[in-house]
Design an enzyme around this catalytic site. Structure first.
Site, PDB file in Angstrom:
ATOM      1  N   ASP A 155      -4.487  -0.013   9.732  1.00  0.00           N
ATOM      2  CA  ASP A 155      -5.543   0.939  10.071  1.00  0.00           C
ATOM      3  C   ASP A 155      -6.779   0.641   9.236  1.00  0.00           C
ATOM      4  OD1 ASP A 155      -4.916   1.839   7.547  1.00  0.00           O
ATOM      5  OD2 ASP A 155      -4.050   3.753   8.198  1.00  0.00           O
TER       6      ASP A 155
ATOM      7  N   GLU B 233       0.838  -1.201   0.000  1.00  0.00           N
ATOM      8  CA  GLU B 233       0.000   0.000   0.000  1.00  0.00           C
ATOM      9  C   GLU B 233       0.876   1.255   0.000  1.00  0.00           C
ATOM     10  OE1 GLU B 233      -2.933   2.445   3.079  1.00  0.00           O
ATOM     11  OE2 GLU B 233      -2.378   0.371   3.540  1.00  0.00           O
TER      12      GLU B 233
ATOM     13  N   ASP C 208      -1.231  -1.038   5.621  1.00  0.00           N
ATOM     14  CA  ASP C 208      -1.165  -0.426   6.952  1.00  0.00           C
ATOM     15  C   ASP C 208      -2.168  -1.089   7.900  1.00  0.00           C
ATOM     16  OD1 ASP C 208       0.704   1.313   5.989  1.00  0.00           O
ATOM     17  OD2 ASP C 208      -0.681   2.998   5.715  1.00  0.00           O
TER      18      ASP C 208
END
Length: 646
Positions: free
Chosen positions: A510, A432, A508
């Site tokens: 998140d 990413e 990530d």
């Protein structure tokens, strides 16, 4: 030079494994593996006996209890395993069934006309691989009990009381010597399979009780579906918009092969057909699926031409794949002597089943189309649109190939490829963001690790046609880098051309990272499913925390519990420390990324597998489909398991 000492190889070197010792010596030969899949396969082997009783018409209730002490109980109200003496072995029949391989009633077609456990190794394997195993038989007015340990008889069969009921109760505890990773049963895995069995056997009710769970709503589930495979299709299409009010239901029997089918067209762009033989999920299809597809194509094509919906001189060429776009179906057949490919039973080989399914489906589907012309017209209009999209997708593929050829070497420019070209030893990280991609490129081992940075979020393939999917630049880059193509046909996707046998998604930790990961997995599941079936797709697990202590001591934590333990240890040692939370991969320098997430010696990868294809299909349609309400309900129901990054 080869050694030639015949005196070193004698009769004493020949090892004979008695009874169930062979199962304990090579458990993977019998249950697939000794990980989570093999552990839960034990339950299936016991439950299959109860389902076979249901198929024979003697059982309509089944209960599974997951106990707090690691035991699991399977209880049914069937006839009960016979307890009289076996005429040849002079042992109680129940002891023969539980301690001898290839022993059971499944070989006698007068006892069971159809069954799933055809190899006779099922419940005896469970006994062999259990630290403790108890059998309680309710039969002939008496309660009989017997106890085993690791496949060996500990307590001989004895009567302990009277009963008016019939049935079998099996209670076992998996042996941690065999299942070294874990002996903990997962409620969701069990529930997915029991739900499936309840759909396929409408006469049975299945209860699951998890004594480990305190929440009453999560503690117990009951599955009973009077509508059978029709209810199954409704369940699968719950988050899609159907094109008809009721699923089409077809049933019939040819040459002693009962065929049952439910199907429904919806607003999606993928085919979702699930097939079963004697309740066994045939993931790789087989002759029954071939018969279904031939009948569907022949019937719809004939109806379309007869009613001038698709003109014979049309410029659009319609393939069998077009007739199945947006189709959800469940096909269930019962075969007296099924021929499966291996013990895994994932592909049916009986040639007579193909013609039986084709005859039943063609005849009954033709009747339905004649009686429902409006629905038939809507379906065939969708077929035409599918053909047009497929033609556009073919042109898009050609464009990708031309761009690749002009790009030098045929690979995307942002791909940092590895130097060796043996797919078995090569891996690619789908990373990413450009920042993390830069760190990964600098930190990797260039000989076998390739890096492909992905910018932003790829297209949600659950809500797009294939031609639109192929126009997405990030998807184009992935297709080109992997090299195997994209799609469902053999000419579209070729696993032999795959350039990497480890495809690692690194995002990530998140909310955005989770979304990107789900988008990628949806794409692989819908358009490159063999990658997941072969176990080539993985998820990287970068750490959440970096704990730096005095004298250069650095520790990493992947969760809050590990972080807290490290902090406690540092405080006990009176060391000063600093805790930093990684908000993204881009915050990690190349050395840190290599050490924690990319070094094969120290990293932790999660392999992406599909234990239950129907459950996976439902999950992806819930999370990535166009209907918001089911997604909101799913999030609310599972919110307590989520970690929010605020």
């Amino acid at each position: 030079m080869a050694k030639n000492k015949s005196s070193d190889y004698k009769a004493s070197n020949i090892q004979v494994l008695e009874g169930l010792e062979a199962v304990r010596k090579r458990p993977s030969m019998y249950i697939g593996d000794t990980g989570q899949r093999g552990l839960h396969h034990l339950i299936n082997e016991v439950v299959d006996n109860s389902i076979d009783e249901a198929l024979a018409g003697y059982c309509d209730y089944l209960k599974i209890i997951i106990h707090e002490d690691g035991y699991l109980t399977v209880k049914d109200n069937g006839r009960g395993i016979p307890v009289d003496e076996h005429p040849k072995l002079k042992l109680p029949a129940v002891e023969v069934v539980l301690t001898k391989l290839h022993a059971g009633g499944k070989f006698d077609k007068n006892t069971y006309k159809v069954s799933g456990g055809l190899h006779g190794v099922g419940v005896s394997c469970v006994n062999a691989l259990s630290a403790s195993f108890y059998a309680e038989i309710h039969r002939d007015g008496e309660i009989h009990v017997m106890e085993f340990q690791k496949g060996r008889t500990v307590t001989q069969l004895k009567s302990v009381g009277k009963t008016k009921e019939t049935g079998t109760i099996i209670k076992f505890k998996p042996d941690p010597e065999i299942f070294t990773q874990s002996t903990e049963f997962k409620f969701d895995i069990i529930a997915d399979r029991m739900r499936e069995l309840a759909f396929l056997n409408p006469e049975i009710t299945i209860d699951i009780l998890d004594e480990r769970e305190e929440d009453e709503e999560l503690r117990e589930k009951t599955f009973h579906y009077a509508g059978g495979v029709k209810d199954f299709v409704r369940f699968l299409d719950e988050n899609r918009e159907p094109m008809m009010n009721e699923p089409i239901y077809i049933s019939g029997e040819v040459d002693m092969v009962p065929v049952e089918l439910a199907l429904q067209y919806n607003n999606s762009y993928t085919e979702n057909i699930f097939s079963y033989v004697n309740n066994i999920n045939t993931r790789e299809g087989g002759t029954h699926i071939s018969g279904f597809r031939r009948a569907l194509t022949r019937c719809l094509k004939s109806y379309a031409e007869k009613n001038n919906i698709i003109k014979s001189n049309s410029k659009i060429t319609i393939s069998g794949e077009d007739f199945r776009e947006g189709l959800t179906g469940v096909l269930s057949v019962k075969v007296p002597e099924p021929q499966f490919e291996g013990q895994t039973k994932t592909k049916l080989g009986n040639s007579e089943v193909q013609s039986a399914v084709e005859i039943v489906v063609y005849e009954k589907l033709n009747e339905y189309l004649e009686q429902n012309p409006k629905i038939a017209k809507k379906v065939l209009e969708k077929v035409v649109l599918a053909a047009e999209a497929r033609e556009a997708a073919r042109k898009a593929r050609q464009l990708i190939q031309r761009k690749s050829a002009m790009g030098g070497g045929g690979l995307p420019g942002k791909l940092a490829d590895c130097s060796i070209n043996d797919p078995e030893h090569c891996e690619i990280y789908l990373v990413e963001g450009d920042s993390a991609g830069g760190s990964a490129k600098m930190g990797r081992n260039r000989s076998f690790q390739a890096i492909l940075p992905l910018r932003g979020k790829i297209l949600n393939v659950e809500k797009a046609k294939i031609n639109k999917i192929l126009e997405n630049k990030e998807i184009q880059a992935m297709i080109t880098a992997l090299g195997a193509g994209v799609g469902h046909g053999e000419e579209d996707f070729d696993l032999e051309k795959l350039r990497y046998h480890k495809i690692i998604v690194m995002t990530d930790a998140d909310v955005d990272g989770s979304h990107i990961r789900t988008l990628l997995l949806t794409f692989f599941y819908r358009y490159m499913q063999p990658l997941i079936e072969k176990g080539y797709v993985y998820i990287a697990t970068p750490p959440l925390y970096r704990i730096t202590a005095s004298r250069g001591q650095i520790d990493y934590a992947w969760d809050d519990d590990t972080r807290d333990k490290i902090i406690r240890d540092l405080r006990k040692s009176n060391k000063k420390f600093d805790v930093s939370r990684y908000k993204g991969l881009g915050e990690m320098n190349p050395d840190q990324l290599w050490e924690t997430t990319m070094d094969p010696e120290t990293r932790t990868l999660q392999q992406v597998t599909v234990e239950n294809a129907a459950a996976a299909d439902k999950m992806f349609s819930t999370l990535m489909g166009g209907d918001v309400e089911p997604r909101r309900e799913f999030i609310e129901r599972n919110a307590k398991y989520a970690t929010l990054d605020i």
